[in-house]
Design an enzyme around this catalytic site. Structure first.
Site, mmCIF file in Angstrom:
data_model
loop_
_atom_site.group_PDB
_atom_site.id
_atom_site.type_symbol
_atom_site.label_atom_id
_atom_site.label_comp_id
_atom_site.label_asym_id
_atom_site.label_seq_id
_atom_site.Cartn_x
_atom_site.Cartn_y
_atom_site.Cartn_z
ATOM 1 N N GLY A 56 0.834 -1.204 0.000
ATOM 2 C CA GLY A 56 0.000 0.000 0.000
ATOM 3 C C GLY A 56 0.863 1.246 0.000
ATOM 4 O O GLY A 56 2.057 1.178 -0.282
ATOM 5 N N ASN A 57 0.263 2.379 0.282
ATOM 6 C CA ASN A 57 1.048 3.615 0.404
ATOM 7 C C ASN A 57 0.405 4.528 1.440
ATOM 8 O O ASN A 57 -0.651 4.213 1.985
ATOM 9 C CB ASN A 57 1.196 4.298 -0.967
ATOM 10 C CG ASN A 57 -0.144 4.690 -1.551
ATOM 11 O OD1 ASN A 57 -0.849 5.523 -0.998
ATOM 12 N ND2 ASN A 57 -0.515 4.070 -2.662
ATOM 13 N N HIS A 58 1.067 5.674 1.691
ATOM 14 C CA HIS A 58 0.652 6.531 2.807
ATOM 15 C C HIS A 58 -0.461 7.526 2.475
ATOM 16 O O HIS A 58 -0.743 8.402 3.266
ATOM 17 C CB HIS A 58 1.856 7.323 3.329
ATOM 18 C CG HIS A 58 2.863 6.469 4.033
ATOM 19 N ND1 HIS A 58 2.553 5.744 5.162
ATOM 20 C CD2 HIS A 58 4.157 6.204 3.756
ATOM 21 C CE1 HIS A 58 3.615 5.082 5.557
ATOM 22 N NE2 HIS A 58 4.611 5.335 4.718
ATOM 23 N N ALA A 87 -3.967 7.653 -5.089
ATOM 24 C CA ALA A 87 -2.582 7.190 -5.241
ATOM 25 C C ALA A 87 -2.656 5.690 -5.527
ATOM 26 O O ALA A 87 -2.557 4.861 -4.626
ATOM 27 C CB ALA A 87 -1.799 7.471 -3.969
#
Ligand code: CTP
Length: 316
Positions: free
Chosen positions: A125-127, A193
């Site tokens: 995943g990402n932030h 994102a």
């Protein structure tokens, strides 16, 4: 500003600028739309003096909420009774809504990260917090648009009924949801994102830490924004670009490659911009490559700037 009840006396003072009380002083200073709900006896309501007041006030741009028929303070019954408060609120809501710049427009917005499964318990995943996309959705709704907000995993929520929030997890789910709605929308804003890569094989069982090292083979996800650019017809398509070097040049290439109308460039070089922050510093670049750098501001205010671009597209 709402003046309710508006008596024959008050209406006359409004017409003549007879500023002898706080109400008329406020009225004469008001820069916002003014509504008035007349309330008086039936013969006063029909008197040419009152009718002339209505006429002049309408010329001033004020908006009348017509009186209703019913029992009056005099004991008589007829036209002149102030509209019921709930009818006044209803009138205000409908009138204000009908004047919103994006009424009747459908806007699709993507937000948040995507999670790409490795096994039943782990993911890549990402932030991304989703805040930018949610702020754009709130603003679009305030401007009268009906909004389809397709969001990856986030703790954010929306209370606005006109926002249809569709929660997805992976890039593929976001892709499918976007393609389900894109044909019918007027504007699409891709603020999510999205993961660029996903594990090629998703383990059916939790991966045990048996080996000393572990390599996960990744494959590309589908580029949602580019796929929308390919099939776009009347839609105004806005993408985001997050760059760390050659920002403007890379963003211009993305406009062409993904067939965009506008790109919102975030540079991670700018202090206060990016993931997990409450502020953002963006630069707009349109399809004619006009570059417009904006100041660092709260994401809510950045959302206003982005939606103003949508409004000016329809004003052209
Ligand atoms: N985007 C998308 N689907 C993907 C990847 C990105 O819709 N699979 C969208 C994002 O929502 C954003 C835009 O593409 O609006 C730009 O994303 P960015 O990561 O900056 O660019 P990429 O096209 O992924 O290119 P690169 O990572 O090589 O810079």
């Amino acid at each position: 500003m709402l003046i309710a009840p508006a008596t024959a006396n008050t209406l006359s003072k409004m017409v003549n600028g007879n500023c002898d009380n706080l109400l008329i002083a406020t009225y004469l200073s008001a820069k916002c739309p003014v509504y008035f709900a007349p309330a008086m006896d039936l013969d006063m309501y029909k008197h040419p003096s009152t009718v002339a007041s209505f006429h002049t006030l309408k010329q001033f741009g004020d908006i009348i909420i017509p009186a209703e028929k019913g029992e009056l303070a005099s004991g008589l019954s007829g036209e002149g009774r102030m509209a019921e408060p709930e009818n006044i609120v209803d009138f205000l809501e409908k009138d204000l809504e009908s004047k919103l710049p994006l009424i009747g427009k459908k806007i699709l917005i993507t937000a948040g990260p995507t999670y790409e499964a490795i096994d039943p318990v782990r993911f890549i995943g990402n932030h991304s917090s989703g805040k930018m996309g949610f702020d754009i959705a709130e603003r679009a709704a305030e401007l009268g648009a009906s909004v389809i907000l397709i969001s990856g995993p986030t703790h954010l929520n929306t209370k606005k009924a006109v926002i249809n929030l569709i929660r997805v997890t992976s890039a593929q789910e976001m892709y499918d949801a976007c393609h389900e709605y894109f044909e019918k929308v007027d504007v699409a804003i891709c603020a999510a994102a999205v993961a660029d890569y996903k594990p090629k094989f998703v383990a059916k069982q939790k991966i045990k830490k048996a080996a000393a090292s572990l390599a996960i083979e990744l494959e590309k996800t589908q580029d949602i924004l580019a796929s929308l650019g390919k099939i776009k017809q009347q839609q105004f398509l806005i993408g985001f670009a997050l760059e760390t070097e050659n920002e403007i040049e890379n963003a211009k290439l993305k406009i062409q490659k993904k067939n965009l109308d506008l790109i919102v460039l975030n540079s991670l070089m700018d202090e206060g911009a990016g993931f997990g922050k409450t502020t953002n510093k963006i630069t707009f670049i349109d399809k004619d490559f006009v570059v417009e750098p904006m100041d660092l501001k709260l994401k809510e205010l950045v959302a206003i700037d982005i939606m103003n671009k949508v409004i000016s597209f329809y004003e052209k």
